[in-house]
Design a protein around this motif. Structure first.
Motif, PDB file in Angstrom:
ATOM      1  N   ALA A 270       0.807  -1.221   0.000  1.00  0.00           N
ATOM      2  CA  ALA A 270       0.000   0.000   0.000  1.00  0.00           C
ATOM      3  C   ALA A 270       0.842   1.274   0.000  1.00  0.00           C
ATOM      4  O   ALA A 270       0.287   2.371  -0.094  1.00  0.00           O
ATOM      5  CB  ALA A 270      -0.938   0.002   1.210  1.00  0.00           C
ATOM      6  N   LYS A 271       2.151   1.155   0.083  1.00  0.00           N
ATOM      7  CA  LYS A 271       2.993   2.360   0.022  1.00  0.00           C
ATOM      8  C   LYS A 271       2.870   3.043  -1.336  1.00  0.00           C
ATOM      9  O   LYS A 271       2.987   4.265  -1.431  1.00  0.00           O
ATOM     10  CB  LYS A 271       4.454   1.976   0.283  1.00  0.00           C
ATOM     11  CG  LYS A 271       4.717   1.552   1.722  1.00  0.00           C
ATOM     12  CD  LYS A 271       6.188   1.150   1.892  1.00  0.00           C
ATOM     13  CE  LYS A 271       6.453   0.707   3.338  1.00  0.00           C
ATOM     14  NZ  LYS A 271       7.870   0.273   3.519  1.00  0.00           N
ATOM     15  N   ASN A 272       2.652   2.246  -2.378  1.00  0.00           N
ATOM     16  CA  ASN A 272       2.548   2.807  -3.728  1.00  0.00           C
ATOM     17  C   ASN A 272       1.218   2.476  -4.399  1.00  0.00           C
ATOM     18  O   ASN A 272       1.050   2.737  -5.587  1.00  0.00           O
ATOM     19  CB  ASN A 272       3.688   2.265  -4.605  1.00  0.00           C
ATOM     20  CG  ASN A 272       5.052   2.623  -4.066  1.00  0.00           C
ATOM     21  OD1 ASN A 272       5.340   3.792  -3.838  1.00  0.00           O
ATOM     22  ND2 ASN A 272       5.881   1.630  -3.847  1.00  0.00           N
ATOM     23  N   ARG A 273       0.290   1.896  -3.646  1.00  0.00           N
ATOM     24  CA  ARG A 273      -0.992   1.498  -4.204  1.00  0.00           C
ATOM     25  C   ARG A 273      -2.102   1.759  -3.195  1.00  0.00           C
ATOM     26  O   ARG A 273      -1.845   1.901  -1.996  1.00  0.00           O
ATOM     27  CB  ARG A 273      -1.002  -0.011  -4.560  1.00  0.00           C
ATOM     28  CG  ARG A 273      -0.055  -0.411  -5.679  1.00  0.00           C
ATOM     29  CD  ARG A 273      -0.536   0.090  -7.020  1.00  0.00           C
ATOM     30  NE  ARG A 273       0.286  -0.381  -8.119  1.00  0.00           N
ATOM     31  CZ  ARG A 273       1.370   0.214  -8.563  1.00  0.00           C
ATOM     32  NH1 ARG A 273       1.811   1.304  -7.964  1.00  0.00           N
ATOM     33  NH2 ARG A 273       2.039  -0.254  -9.601  1.00  0.00           N
ATOM     34  N   GLN A 274      -3.324   1.814  -3.712  1.00  0.00           N
ATOM     35  CA  GLN A 274      -4.485   1.846  -2.826  1.00  0.00           C
ATOM     36  C   GLN A 274      -4.972   0.404  -2.676  1.00  0.00           C
ATOM     37  O   GLN A 274      -5.339  -0.241  -3.661  1.00  0.00           O
ATOM     38  CB  GLN A 274      -5.594   2.717  -3.422  1.00  0.00           C
ATOM     39  CG  GLN A 274      -6.811   2.873  -2.520  1.00  0.00           C
ATOM     40  CD  GLN A 274      -7.947   3.612  -3.229  1.00  0.00           C
ATOM     41  OE1 GLN A 274      -8.230   3.352  -4.407  1.00  0.00           O
ATOM     42  NE2 GLN A 274      -8.593   4.521  -2.521  1.00  0.00           N
ATOM     43  N   ILE A 275      -4.953  -0.104  -1.450  1.00  0.00           N
ATOM     44  CA  ILE A 275      -5.277  -1.511  -1.196  1.00  0.00           C
ATOM     45  C   ILE A 275      -6.548  -1.604  -0.359  1.00  0.00           C
ATOM     46  O   ILE A 275      -6.696  -0.929   0.668  1.00  0.00           O
ATOM     47  CB  ILE A 275      -4.129  -2.223  -0.455  1.00  0.00           C
ATOM     48  CG1 ILE A 275      -2.811  -2.049  -1.205  1.00  0.00           C
ATOM     49  CG2 ILE A 275      -4.462  -3.697  -0.250  1.00  0.00           C
ATOM     50  CD1 ILE A 275      -2.776  -2.671  -2.574  1.00  0.00           C
TER      51      ILE A 275
END
Length: 579
Positions: free
Chosen positions: A502-507
């Motif tokens: 989730a650091k680089n994505r919406q989870i």
């Protein structure tokens, strides 16, 4: 990134509006509260199946809308309709849809009549288009349809992206398309010389015959109308003469009678102004009929029967009939088909008149292009095999931490069947690529789609997504059934991986496990309520003490005891940095 979602009268949801943030979001709630319904509504919005059964009981329409922030894109290529878009922005550009403030709104409805509709911003789209576009925005993993990694056709794309050869593959595809075009041209020259000459003679004859006819656009329709007039001359003259006789020929004709009516109406109008408008209308009618009579007289006087012209028209129509019989689909076909046949025949002449010389040139061009493609295909295949080995090791390592230590991931790279370059190579090289999995030690590797457990499938997806995160343009990932059959340290590892991804994505993740939920940046609770005998699912974000209580419930089933609440606070502080 999914920014807002509005769900109305979908299944148990009456009307819920949610705003979402970046990072890791969990969806929690009691069993049967409707957690999967929210994912189902989102799947419906993204182009999933539309069924009348999805409409809330007692309502006649279900609707879902959502606002998405588009993923960052460094460059948008200029595409034709045949090109394959690589991201959401390219898809929008290709379909003439403009984003607003780098955002798009998707809307979709289903009515109890079975009618459904969908829009991207204000543009109506088909379900197929909606699904194609939304595949750049969201992946849903679990029991729903949006599973790009389950599509074998997608495996090559992921492997090529991981190997860093996407650009080279696109270049190969362009060259391969050129090769296909050249081969099609060569087929025209591969027939026997006598057959080529026969077709050339036919084409020359057709072009000469059609050209010498000097046809005009829609000439057949115009001639048919003229023929009909000439053949009906006597009837047309007789009817015209009768019209003139009835309108103005004696004291009892229509115009003469109308004069009398007009005279009387004028007298009345002098005595009673209320009928002045009627008098004016009669006067207008009188002049209109007089004008019509004059024009029919002129028309009748111009009528001349010309048997020579009739013969010319019929001869011309006979010529057109024969041309259509030869060169159109039927004698009743439009004349444009004859023109099209002439164009095709001329094109064949232009492309085949130089015969053997052109065939030799094409053959040499094809051989040179085949050599180039074979070298490039070998390069792509080597890169894929090199990447496949490292990918298998990386996935196995993650799966071991996710509670699947005996699981082995593999990549099947098989050379396409055939004995020469034409058969072995396709648009993307010479490899058939598929992801495989062995769920237990000693069992053979099988296609990824044959994994039975939804929980195992979701963890494999999580492992792959963790690895592909840097190369995949999809920013929003949703995991359903991720916690099936796991607990303890494995659940903690799953939560940790979600947090990292989730650091680089919406989870988004649906979970029953507190050890996963405590890693989340945001938490949404789904509750079932009954009011007036009607069951509803209510969805809302939980923060602060309300989130502590929800984590406590997930831990022990009891959200009220001091011990469970304290345990929940401690876990949130440790894994989320607060609540």
């Amino acid at each position: 990134m999914l920014e807002e979602l509005n769900v109305k009268d979908f299944a148990l949801i009456e009307n819920d509006f949610l705003e979402f943030e970046k990072g890791f979001t969990v969806l929690s709630g009691e069993t049967g509260a409707g957690k999967s319904i929210l994912i189902g509504a989102l799947s419906f919005l993204l182009g999933g199946k539309a069924e009348v059964s999805q409409i809330r009981s007692g309502k006649n329409e279900a609707s879902v809308s959502g606002t998405f922030v588009l993923p960052a894109c460094s460059k948008v290529r200029e595409l034709t309709e045949e090109d394959e878009p690589l991201n959401a922005q390219e898809w929008l550009e290709q379909h003439g849809i403009a984003a607003e403030d780098n955002r798009v709104m998707l809307r979709r409805f289903i009515r109890d009549s079975g009618k459904s509709g969908a829009w991207i911003n204000s543009t109506p789209v088909t379900r197929t288009d909606l699904a194609a576009f939304s595949s750049f925005l969201v992946d849903i993993h679990g029991q729903h349809e949006h599973q790009s990694l389950m599509k074998v056709s997608e495996h090559r794309k992921f492997l090529d992206s991981r190997a860093g050869i996407t650009v080279q593959v696109e270049e190969f595809k362009t060259l391969y398309a050129q090769l296909v075009t050249l081969r099609r041209q060569l087929e025209q020259y591969s027939m026997s010389e006598s057959e080529r000459l026969r077709k050339l003679d036919m084409s020359f004859f057709a072009v000469k015959e059609i050209t010498e006819a000097k046809l005009k656009k829609d000439e057949d329709s115009q001639l048919e109308d003229e023929e009909a007039r000439l053949l009906s001359f006597e009837k047309i003259y007789s009817d015209s003469d009768e019209i003139c006789q009835l309108l103005d020929s004696n004291e009892n004709s229509i115009i003469d009678l109308l004069k009398k009516v007009k005279r009387n109406a004028s007298h009345i109008a002098e005595m009673d102004k209320s009928v002045s408008s009627l008098d004016e209308r009669l006067e207008s009618s009188f002049y209109e009929l007089s004008d019509i009579c004059a024009e029919f007289n002129s028309y009748k006087n111009r009528l001349v029967f010309d048997p020579a012209r009739l013969a010319q028209v019929q001869e011309r129509l006979s010529l057109i009939y024969n041309l259509k019989k030869k060169y159109a689909s039927s004698v009743n076909a439009p004349l444009s088909e004859v023109f099209a046949y002439c164009e095709q025949a001329q094109k064949y002449i232009d492309e085949n008149s130089d015969g053997a010389n052109k065939k030799d040139v094409l053959t040499q061009q094809i051989r040179e292009l085949e050599k180039q493609l074979l070298v490039k295909a070998d390069f792509l295949s080597a890169k894929r095999r090199e990447c496949a080995d490292s990918l298998s090791k990386d996935v196995d390592a993650i799966l071991a931490r996710l509670g699947m230590p005996g699981t082995h991931f593999g990549v099947s790279i098989q050379e396409k069947e055939g004995s020469d370059v034409e058969q072995k190579c396709g648009p993307y090289g010479k490899d058939n690529i598929e992801f495989l999995i062995s769920a237990n030690p000693g069992t053979p590797l099988l296609p990824l789609a044959k994994i039975a457990s939804g929980g195992e499938l979701s963890r494999v997806m999580l492992a792959l997504k963790t690895i592909f995160a840097q190369n995949d343009s999809v920013e929003t990932l949703i995991f359903d059934e991720i916690d099936t059959g796991i607990g303890g340290e494995v659940a903690v590892a799953v939560g940790s991986h979600m947090k990292s991804l989730a650091k680089n994505r919406q989870i988004f993740c649906i979970t029953h496990l507190a050890s996963i939920a405590v890693y989340a940046d945001n938490q949404i609770k789904i509750e079932k309520a009954v009011a007036g005998g009607i069951t509803s699912s209510n969805v809302h974000a939980v923060k602060g003490e309300e989130r502590v209580a929800e984590i406590a419930r997930m831990l022990s089933g009891d959200a009220d005891t001091a011990q469970s609440l304290e345990h929940a606070r401690a876990m949130l502080e440790k894994f989320s940095g607060g609540y």
